[in-house]
Design a protein around this motif. Structure first.
Motif, mmCIF file in Angstrom:
data_model
loop_
_atom_site.group_PDB
_atom_site.id
_atom_site.type_symbol
_atom_site.label_atom_id
_atom_site.label_comp_id
_atom_site.label_asym_id
_atom_site.label_seq_id
_atom_site.Cartn_x
_atom_site.Cartn_y
_atom_site.Cartn_z
ATOM 1 N N HIS A 89 107.693 73.448 85.465
ATOM 2 C CA HIS A 89 106.373 73.282 84.857
ATOM 3 C C HIS A 89 105.731 74.624 84.527
ATOM 4 O O HIS A 89 105.068 74.759 83.491
ATOM 5 C CB HIS A 89 105.465 72.472 85.779
ATOM 6 C CG HIS A 89 105.819 71.021 85.844
ATOM 7 N ND1 HIS A 89 105.570 70.145 84.802
ATOM 8 C CD2 HIS A 89 106.415 70.282 86.822
ATOM 9 C CE1 HIS A 89 105.991 68.941 85.130
ATOM 10 N NE2 HIS A 89 106.501 68.987 86.349
ATOM 11 N N SER B 230 107.352 76.003 81.388
ATOM 12 C CA SER B 230 107.024 75.157 80.238
ATOM 13 C C SER B 230 105.621 75.481 79.722
ATOM 14 O O SER B 230 105.397 75.593 78.509
ATOM 15 C CB SER B 230 107.106 73.677 80.627
ATOM 16 O OG SER B 230 108.419 73.314 80.970
ATOM 17 N N SER C 142 104.357 77.417 76.036
ATOM 18 C CA SER C 142 103.247 77.025 75.162
ATOM 19 C C SER C 142 102.335 78.218 74.893
ATOM 20 O O SER C 142 101.897 78.434 73.751
ATOM 21 C CB SER C 142 102.454 75.891 75.808
ATOM 22 O OG SER C 142 101.376 75.492 75.001
ATOM 23 N N TYR D 137 106.547 70.968 70.429
ATOM 24 C CA TYR D 137 105.417 70.051 70.611
ATOM 25 C C TYR D 137 105.692 68.620 70.134
ATOM 26 O O TYR D 137 105.214 67.668 70.760
ATOM 27 C CB TYR D 137 104.173 70.587 69.906
ATOM 28 C CG TYR D 137 103.557 71.787 70.588
ATOM 29 C CD1 TYR D 137 102.924 71.656 71.821
ATOM 30 C CD2 TYR D 137 103.607 73.044 70.011
ATOM 31 C CE1 TYR D 137 102.353 72.750 72.454
ATOM 32 C CE2 TYR D 137 103.039 74.149 70.640
ATOM 33 C CZ TYR D 137 102.417 73.991 71.850
ATOM 34 O OH TYR D 137 101.860 75.076 72.474
ATOM 35 N N SER E 79 107.602 66.586 72.641
ATOM 36 C CA SER E 79 106.726 66.408 73.805
ATOM 37 C C SER E 79 105.721 65.295 73.540
ATOM 38 O O SER E 79 105.478 64.436 74.416
ATOM 39 C CB SER E 79 105.987 67.716 74.103
ATOM 40 O OG SER E 79 105.089 67.546 75.172
ATOM 41 N N SER F 276 105.592 61.740 75.505
ATOM 42 C CA SER F 276 104.373 61.330 76.208
ATOM 43 C C SER F 276 103.906 59.952 75.748
ATOM 44 O O SER F 276 103.523 59.108 76.562
ATOM 45 C CB SER F 276 103.256 62.357 75.969
ATOM 46 O OG SER F 276 103.606 63.606 76.505
ATOM 47 N N TYR G 35 114.903 66.267 75.251
ATOM 48 C CA TYR G 35 113.701 67.048 74.948
ATOM 49 C C TYR G 35 113.702 68.382 75.691
ATOM 50 O O TYR G 35 113.336 69.419 75.129
ATOM 51 C CB TYR G 35 112.460 66.237 75.305
ATOM 52 C CG TYR G 35 111.231 67.078 75.580
ATOM 53 C CD1 TYR G 35 110.652 67.837 74.568
ATOM 54 C CD2 TYR G 35 110.663 67.129 76.855
ATOM 55 C CE1 TYR G 35 109.527 68.615 74.814
ATOM 56 C CE2 TYR G 35 109.547 67.907 77.101
ATOM 57 C CZ TYR G 35 108.986 68.647 76.088
ATOM 58 O OH TYR G 35 107.892 69.439 76.329
#
Length: 315
Positions: free
Chosen positions: A108, A111, A115, A255, A258, A262, A283
């Protein structure tokens, strides 16, 4: 082995990672494309790092940020894939509690850092196109290093509560995680207490960190497009926009899957669990595989250096 489905513990000594539930008999075959993608990502990102280090013409802000992106891709994939392949190949499903928390944190943390690096790269493109005369004075090497450090500190601090919150919950239902790696929400769902704090904090990270990153990138490109459309000729517009193509493709690679994942996780309740997990695994591996290819194909200096290596070194 004692029954791991119903146990009385505060912190389990181990978790059991199931891989892809329902497709256990196909694990070896499923592992082949994932292994190929992982090796491709490792080779591609190390190649980017090597070329930028060896080519003096690439010692600039855009390529320093690209190196940061390559490092984050390497860490994200390496924090997940080796254990995943061990499950598929050797049925090595156990992971001790502390190792699970470490895997969760690094996955995490980097990740979120990736971003942030996309935001930094958008800022680089904004300055290069909207204020080109000041680009070299604004984005100096120390400034790039400070931006990279800020992105690292931000992601480290933002994700730090994840393992601490997970560690404090009691786990009395099961220690079986129905996927091949320890993700925050997957572990939190095993707790037998009110875990709304973890859920709300995870939502905060998505909305207030990742969401703000997307907004900053969108604002940067709004200004970039305004500057491009103000150029006098079509050729100048196309040439200038061409300097952003690699970055835009990398952003979409990160993105868009992702967002799709989600939405599928929240609204695709009728989608089989094994399909959810397969999509999630793909992914995770897409950015590390595609980013070196995108920049290798689209960036002339990297492409030329690769051709030189192949033709003059016999690689």
């Amino acid at each position: 082995m004692p029954d791991s489905n119903v146990t009385d513990f505060t912190n389990p000594s181990t978790f059991i990672l199931l891989g892809i539930p329902g497709l256990e008999v196909a694990h070896v075959w499923i592992s082949i494309p994932f292994c190929i993608m992982y090796i491709t990502g490792i080779l591609g990102n190390f190649t980017i790092l090597f070329i930028v280090k060896m080519e003096p013409r690439l010692h600039g802000p855009m390529y320093y940020f690209l190196c940061m992106l390559a490092i984050t891709d390497l860490v994200v994939s390496t924090s997940i894939v080796p254990k995943m392949l061990a499950i598929y190949w050797f049925d090595s499903r156990e992971i001790d509690f502390s190792s699970c928390l470490i895997q969760l944190y690094f996955f995490h943390c980097f990740s979120v850092m990736e971003s942030g690096i996309f935001v930094a790269m958008a800022f680089d493109r904004y300055v290069a196109i909207c204020d080109p005369l000041r680009h070299s004075t604004i984005l100096t090497s120390p400034a790039v290093a400070k931006i990279g450090l800020a992105m690292m500190l931000r992601s480290s601090m933002v994700v730090l509560p994840y393992p601490f919150l997970v560690k404090q919950w009691p786990y009395c239902r099961t220690n079986i995680i129905p996927q091949p790696y320890c993700a925050h929400i997957a572990v939190v769902n095993l707790a037998c207490t009110d875990t709304r704090v973890s859920s709300y904090y995870g939502l905060f990270v998505v909305i207030c960190v990742i969401g703000l990153d997307v907004i900053f990138i969108a604002l940067s490109y709004t200004q970039i497009l305004r500057a491009i459309f103000s150029l006098p000729t079509k050729d100048a517009q196309i040439k200038t926009f061409g300097t952003c193509i690699s970055h835009l493709c990398a952003i979409l690679t990160f993105y868009i899957p992702s967002l799709f994942f989600s939405l599928m996780f929240r609204f695709g309740q009728k989608v089989p669990l094994h399909f959810h997990i397969l999509i999630a695994n793909v992914y995770l591996l897409m950015p590390p595989v595609l980013n070196p290819i995108i920049y290798g194909v689209r960036t002339k200096q990297i492409r030329d250096r690769l051709l030189w290596l192949f033709t003059n070194k016999g690689i």
